[in-house]
Write a protein that holds these residues in place. Structure first.
Motif, short mmCIF file in Angstrom:
data_model
loop_
_atom_site.label_atom_id
_atom_site.label_comp_id
_atom_site.label_asym_id
_atom_site.label_seq_id
_atom_site.Cartn_x
_atom_site.Cartn_y
_atom_site.Cartn_z
N LEU A 14 0.82 -1.21 0.00
CA LEU A 14 0.00 0.00 0.00
C LEU A 14 0.86 1.26 0.00
O LEU A 14 0.58 2.20 -0.73
CB LEU A 14 -0.93 0.01 1.21
CG LEU A 14 -1.91 -1.15 1.30
CD1 LEU A 14 -2.74 -1.05 2.58
CD2 LEU A 14 -2.82 -1.20 0.09
N ASP A 15 1.89 1.29 0.83
CA ASP A 15 2.80 2.43 0.93
C ASP A 15 4.12 1.96 1.51
O ASP A 15 4.18 0.89 2.14
CB ASP A 15 2.24 3.51 1.87
CG ASP A 15 1.22 4.40 1.20
OD1 ASP A 15 1.52 4.93 0.12
OD2 ASP A 15 0.12 4.56 1.77
N SER A 16 5.16 2.75 1.32
CA SER A 16 6.43 2.47 1.97
C SER A 16 7.09 3.78 2.37
O SER A 16 6.86 4.82 1.73
CB SER A 16 7.35 1.65 1.07
OG SER A 16 7.68 2.37 -0.08
N TYR A 17 7.86 3.73 3.44
CA TYR A 17 8.48 4.92 4.00
C TYR A 17 9.95 4.62 4.29
O TYR A 17 10.26 3.57 4.87
CB TYR A 17 7.77 5.33 5.30
CG TYR A 17 6.30 5.57 5.07
CD1 TYR A 17 5.84 6.80 4.63
CD2 TYR A 17 5.37 4.55 5.25
CE1 TYR A 17 4.50 7.02 4.38
CE2 TYR A 17 4.02 4.76 5.02
CZ TYR A 17 3.59 6.00 4.58
OH TYR A 17 2.27 6.21 4.34
N PRO A 18 10.87 5.50 3.90
CA PRO A 18 12.30 5.24 4.09
C PRO A 18 12.67 5.15 5.58
O PRO A 18 12.28 6.00 6.37
CB PRO A 18 12.98 6.43 3.44
CG PRO A 18 11.94 7.47 3.28
CD PRO A 18 10.62 6.79 3.28
N ALA A 19 13.40 4.11 5.93
CA ALA A 19 13.75 3.88 7.32
C ALA A 19 14.72 4.94 7.85
O ALA A 19 14.86 5.09 9.06
CB ALA A 19 14.33 2.49 7.49
N GLY A 20 15.39 5.68 6.97
CA GLY A 20 16.28 6.74 7.42
C GLY A 20 15.54 7.87 8.10
O GLY A 20 16.11 8.62 8.88
N ASP A 21 14.25 7.99 7.83
CA ASP A 21 13.40 8.98 8.49
C ASP A 21 13.09 8.47 9.90
O ASP A 21 12.55 7.38 10.06
CB ASP A 21 12.11 9.18 7.68
CG ASP A 21 11.16 10.18 8.30
OD1 ASP A 21 11.44 10.72 9.40
OD2 ASP A 21 10.11 10.43 7.68
N THR A 22 13.39 9.27 10.91
CA THR A 22 13.21 8.82 12.29
C THR A 22 11.74 8.59 12.64
O THR A 22 11.44 7.85 13.58
CB THR A 22 13.81 9.83 13.29
OG1 THR A 22 13.23 11.12 13.05
CG2 THR A 22 15.31 9.90 13.12
N ARG A 23 10.83 9.16 11.89
CA ARG A 23 9.39 8.98 12.15
C ARG A 23 8.75 7.92 11.25
O ARG A 23 7.55 7.71 11.31
CB ARG A 23 8.66 10.30 11.96
CG ARG A 23 9.05 11.35 12.97
CD ARG A 23 8.29 12.63 12.71
NE ARG A 23 6.93 12.36 12.29
CZ ARG A 23 5.84 12.80 12.89
NH1 ARG A 23 5.95 13.57 13.92
NH2 ARG A 23 4.65 12.49 12.43
N ALA A 24 9.52 7.28 10.41
CA ALA A 24 8.98 6.36 9.41
C ALA A 24 8.14 5.24 10.02
O ALA A 24 7.07 4.91 9.53
CB ALA A 24 10.08 5.77 8.55
N SER A 25 8.61 4.66 11.10
CA SER A 25 7.87 3.57 11.74
C SER A 25 6.52 4.06 12.24
O SER A 25 5.50 3.40 12.06
CB SER A 25 8.69 3.00 12.89
OG SER A 25 7.97 2.02 13.58
N LEU A 26 6.51 5.24 12.85
CA LEU A 26 5.27 5.82 13.36
C LEU A 26 4.30 6.16 12.23
O LEU A 26 3.10 5.86 12.31
CB LEU A 26 5.59 7.07 14.17
CG LEU A 26 4.42 7.82 14.79
CD1 LEU A 26 3.69 6.94 15.78
CD2 LEU A 26 4.91 9.09 15.46
N VAL A 27 4.81 6.74 11.17
CA VAL A 27 3.98 7.11 10.01
C VAL A 27 3.41 5.85 9.36
O VAL A 27 2.24 5.80 8.98
CB VAL A 27 4.77 7.96 9.01
CG1 VAL A 27 3.99 8.19 7.73
CG2 VAL A 27 5.17 9.28 9.63
#
Length: 65
Positions: A14-27
């Motif tokens: 559905l979506d993916s978020y770069p793990a380098g972003d400190t908020r990625a897991s939360l988002v």
């Protein structure tokens, strides 16, 4: 090792978020909650080591396909 939820059906990204972003897991967790409210079928978050992303996955099972 394969994810048990993904092997039970057809996984759909559905979506993916770069793990380098400190908020990625939360988002990603927030997006997974939204997806659970939008459509039937189990939704969960994976960490994909290959692409270094948190991926939001919906698993289409035969009863939801």
């Amino acid at each position: 090792m394969a994810c048990r939820a993904c092997t039970a059906g057809h996984p759909v990204l559905l979506d993916s978020y770069p793990a380098g972003d400190t908020r990625a897991s939360l988002v990603a967790a927030h997006r997974a909650t939204q997806a659970r409210n939008e459509a039937p079928g189990p939704v969960h978050v994976h960490y994909d080591q290959t692409t270094d992303t948190f991926a939001v996955i919906r698993t289409d099972t035969p009863e939801h396909a």
